[in-house]
Design an enzyme around this catalytic site. Structure first.
Site, PDB file in Angstrom:
ATOM      1  N   ASP A  88       0.822  -1.209   0.000  1.00 16.51           N
ATOM      2  CA  ASP A  88       0.000   0.000   0.000  1.00 16.51           C
ATOM      3  C   ASP A  88       0.853   1.255   0.000  1.00 16.51           C
ATOM      4  O   ASP A  88       0.332   2.350  -0.148  1.00 16.51           O
ATOM      5  CB  ASP A  88      -0.964   0.004   1.191  1.00 16.51           C
ATOM      6  CG  ASP A  88      -2.337  -0.503   0.781  1.00 16.51           C
ATOM      7  OD1 ASP A  88      -2.500  -0.858  -0.396  1.00 16.51           O
ATOM      8  OD2 ASP A  88      -3.240  -0.528   1.637  1.00 16.51           O
ATOM      9  N   ASP A  90     -11.085  -6.554  10.718  1.00 17.13           N
ATOM     10  CA  ASP A  90     -10.957  -8.003  10.840  1.00 17.13           C
ATOM     11  C   ASP A  90     -11.979  -8.578  11.812  1.00 17.13           C
ATOM     12  O   ASP A  90     -12.590  -9.612  11.539  1.00 17.13           O
ATOM     13  CB  ASP A  90      -9.530  -8.384  11.254  1.00 17.13           C
ATOM     14  CG  ASP A  90      -8.876  -7.303  12.081  1.00 17.13           C
ATOM     15  OD1 ASP A  90      -9.622  -6.570  12.764  1.00 17.13           O
ATOM     16  OD2 ASP A  90      -7.646  -7.179  12.070  1.00 17.13           O
TER      17      ASP A  90
END
Ligand SMILES: *[C@@H]1O[C@H](CO)[C@@H](O)[C@H](O)[C@H]1NC(C)=O
Ligand SMILES: CC(=O)N[C@H]1CO[C@H](CO)[C@@H](O)[C@@H]1O
Length: 731
Positions: A141, A442
């Site tokens: 990223d 998550d």
């Protein structure tokens, strides 16, 4: 394994021993807690009497502590332990093992240096698994040329490293971790392989120092032309390169064996599109990998977590491929363990109780949370499939030989899958893939999978499967806990609240387990009140606990002794040390009074629409001074953080109150009588002082760069002076 056949399971589940005894013990503590509540309610001072306000506050705090303690029991009531049989797996399924896609996520080349990321990549490329079924994806990223360059170098090194690992059965298979403890005078291949590693390291370190790669390298690899249109990490096209194509017959290591597929991906970023942090990266990876290798099982690891056991991949498959219970298991979570922890864990960063006790408890109620790293998923459940009884999802290997596409074509067709616009008007980020809109994506992703009817399992073998880096300073630790507790608390107040969203879909025990974590942040209020008010009342001579001679003293004493004896035993039993437990108590206090408080305030502000929560990455490289102190287990304060002002204020206030009380008691010579009525307050205040000893040292005695900054010293003293004046006027 004589009996073979399909009758023997691939894993077994054992309940914790002596669980009934534990339940009786826990029930006795609860009775004690009830008596404390009764005492508080039945002895409220009359209006106008001293200490009525404090009494009410303590009642609130004790109600909260009791309630929260009940939640923590959900994580202990029904603990189970799993054991896998890897030999049965090989015996039955060696030729049909499913394709495995491994995602490694990195976000920033300075905080997470390329060398760290490729060590993780190399460790998972070297898994004990058929290479043609293994594909490794690095999601960058940071969109950094340096990381991509490091990966290219790693691919070359892998051609030597993987056969070396297999030949000598090397463990662990992260080269950095393998070479670190070994002297260089070993014989044979060792010297050669170590030299190759050092050469690679040098080349990468030089590129990192220069901040760019040489023209020579650039012209050698066609992939770098993709950076021509690159303007910043937040504004660039998709960059995708299949570094090794596992299906290519020419992709061979030095011994002539096949290699795993290796892919570099930096998804498209545009300032006008939200990139959704790691969840966005994971979803792009899920799509891109489905086009390239389409492994049926997905493992994702953070770039600082290398594989410490090349067979762990087979442990996970023992769960998925088990004939009887495998069909309902959506993901297999491994604990987060750390390489960089000292013996007595001065920042308590091993998360020992969480990984050795509480997650086993959650497992007993249908499964641990998905914690974002070290987790194996079925691809189809991650993509949103609902559980239905009787439906069999085939994990077995299918050969994709038929679909020969050239690499450039494959790269081109995969790139569009990682574009910013791909997810518009789709279910990605909602029903498919990881969910967006929450800092702990998550946890809600795991929750929603469980709510669709699936189970998860917790696999925690004695030899740890993944090792990462723990924070090495107090500010990092507190920041990490702030981020976690804030994210978890946001879940509770969101539409994914386990209390409502999970209702009727997951078991009550698991719901309570989720709540136990989601309610970390609100603990700050009760803890702050308890660590300040009784001490102030001690100074003012107001007693808020029963006298030693009173029968009401018994429940207090019992709960305190039983609770702390248990906590101590649990810590030692999980492999901790005595001093480690004491340090753990200190960090418990610090995170509750600072991290959780800030997380609580931020969440409330966020709900009222005041601030946007920002994701802060914790730094993972430490300078020389800091590492030295860390190894000597000296606490590192060295940053001017508002969190420290709170910690120091609470510590100083307690010191002041205790000193003031001693002076009074001695001059008035009533020390024996005072002891009788104030015993618990003296104990509480005294323990708070002893636990804060390192903090007083950092405030006044230390000279090194890890001491408390003077701004914190002044601010906290000003606060203490101010509150003393206030309390003087109040009484
Ligand atoms: C990591 O693996 C090594 C073997 O290579 C083992 O000795 C060590 O105990 C493992 N570490 C942990 C924390 O389990
Ligand atoms: C990144 C980091 O802090 N690494 C350290 C981990 O611990 C070892 C030994 O304790 C150090 O040598 C590393 O520098």
């Amino acid at each position: 394994m004589g009996n073979g056949g399909n009758s023997s399971p691939l894993f077994e589940t054992k309940r914790a021993k002596r669980i009934v005894l534990y339940r009786l013990f826990a029930a006795s503590i609860f009775v004690g807690i009830c008596f404390i509540w009764v005492y508080r309610v039945s002895h409220i001072p009359k209006a106008g009497e001293d200490g009525r306000f404090g009494w009410m506050g303590l009642l609130g705090a004790e109600l909260w502590f009791g309630f929260y303690w009940l939640l923590t029991q959900a994580c202990r009531w029904n603990r189970v332990y799993r054991h896998t049989f890897r030999d049965r797996l090989s015996e039955r399924y060696e030729d049909e093992l499913p394709g495995m896609d491994i995602f490694v996520c990195t976000a920033d080349p300075t905080i997470e240096p390329p060398m760290m990321a490729i060590n993780t990549v190399l460790s998972v490329m070297a898994y004990d698994y058929p290479p043609e079924k293994l594909s490794v994806y690095l999601s960058d990223d940071g969109g950094s040329e340096l990381t991509c360059y490091a990966l290219l170098e790693a691919a070359e090194f892998a051609k030597h490293w993987i056969p070396y690992c297999k030949k000598y059965n090397v463990e662990p298979r992260s080269p950095a971790a393998y070479f670190a403890p070994l002297a260089s005078d070993n014989a044979g291949d060792f010297t050669l392989i170590k030299k190759l590693y050092k050469d690679m390291e040098n080349k990468i370190e030089i590129a990192v120092k220069l901040g760019s790669i040489s023209e020579e390298v650039r012209s050698k690899h066609r992939g770098f032309s993709q950076w021509d249109s690159y303007s910043s990490p937040r504004d660039h096209d998709t960059i995708l390169q299949i570094v090794i194509d596992g299906r290519d017959p020419n992709a061979r290591d030095v011994e002539g064996c096949g290699l795993p597929t290796l892919v570099y991906l930096a998804r498209e970023k545009r300032p006008q599109y939200h990139h959704n942090f790691k969840a966005g990266a994971m979803n792009a990876l899920i799509r891109v990998s489905s086009n390239i290798s389409n492994g049926k099982v997905i493992l994702n690891v953070d770039c600082d977590m290398y594989s410490n056991n090349s067979k762990a991949i087979r442990d996970a498959l023992c769960f998925f491929l088990d004939e009887e219970k495998g069909q309902e298991i959506a993901f297999v979570q491994f604990p987060q363990n750390f390489e960089n922890v000292t013996k007595n864990e001065v920042y308590s960063s091993t998360l020992r109780i969480i990984s050795e006790v509480e997650f086993h408890g959650l497992d007993g109620y249908g499964g641990p949370f998905y914690i974002g790293t070290g987790c194996f998923h079925r691809r189809d459940t991650l993509c949103g499939r609902k559980f239905s009884k009787g439906y069999k999802s085939e994990l077995k290997w299918e050969n994709r030989k038929g679909e020969e596409t050239s690499i450039p074509k494959l790269e081109e067709s995969s790139k569009s899958l990682a574009s910013c616009t791909f997810e518009e008007n789709t279910q990605w980020g909602k029903e498919m893939g990881l969910k967006y809109g929450c800092p702990v994506e998550d946890i809600i992703t795991g929750l929603s999978i469980q709510c669709r009817g699936w189970k998860s399992v917790y696999c925690n073998p004695p030899r740890k499967a993944f090792l990462g880096l723990a924070p090495t300073t107090l500010p990092q630790t507190l920041l990490q806990h702030k981020r976690w507790s804030e994210g978890d608390f946001q879940i509770l107040v969101s539409k994914y609240s386990p209390a409502l969203y999970g209702h009727g879909k997951i078991s009550l025990g698991l719901q309570l387990g989720y709540c136990c974590y989601c309610l970390w942040a609100p603990n700050c209020l009760a803890t702050l009140f308890y660590s300040i008010l009784p001490s102030i009342y001690l100074l003012r001579g107001i007693s808020v606990f029963p006298q030693i001679s009173s029968p009401w003293f018994i429940p207090f004493a019992y709960v305190i002794i039983a609770k702390y004896t248990w906590s101590f035993g649990e810590f030692l039993w999980s492999g901790g040390t005595i001093l480690g437990w004491w340090n753990d108590q200190r960090i418990w206090l610090y995170k509750r009074t600072s991290s959780y408080l800030f997380a609580f305030i931020d969440t409330i502000l966020y709900c009222l629409g005041y601030s946007d929560s920002a994701f802060v990455i914790t730094a993972k490289v430490a300078d020389e001074d800091v590492s030295q102190r860390y190894e000597k287990e000296i606490m590192d304060f060295g940053a001017s953080s508002p969190m420290f002002v709170i910690l120091a204020t609470v510590a100083l206030l307690n010191l002041y109150c205790f000193a003031g009380f001693l002076k009074e008691a001695i001059t008035r010579k009533g020390i024996v009588g005072v002891y009788e009525t104030m015993a618990l307050q003296i104990l509480l205040c005294g323990v708070l002082i002893v636990i804060n000893l390192p903090l007083y040292q950092a405030l006044y005695l230390r000279k090194d760069s890890g001491k408390m900054p003077s701004s914190v010293v002044f601010k906290s003293m000003a606060f203490v002076a101010f509150s003393c004046v206030c309390t003087k006027f109040l009484y």
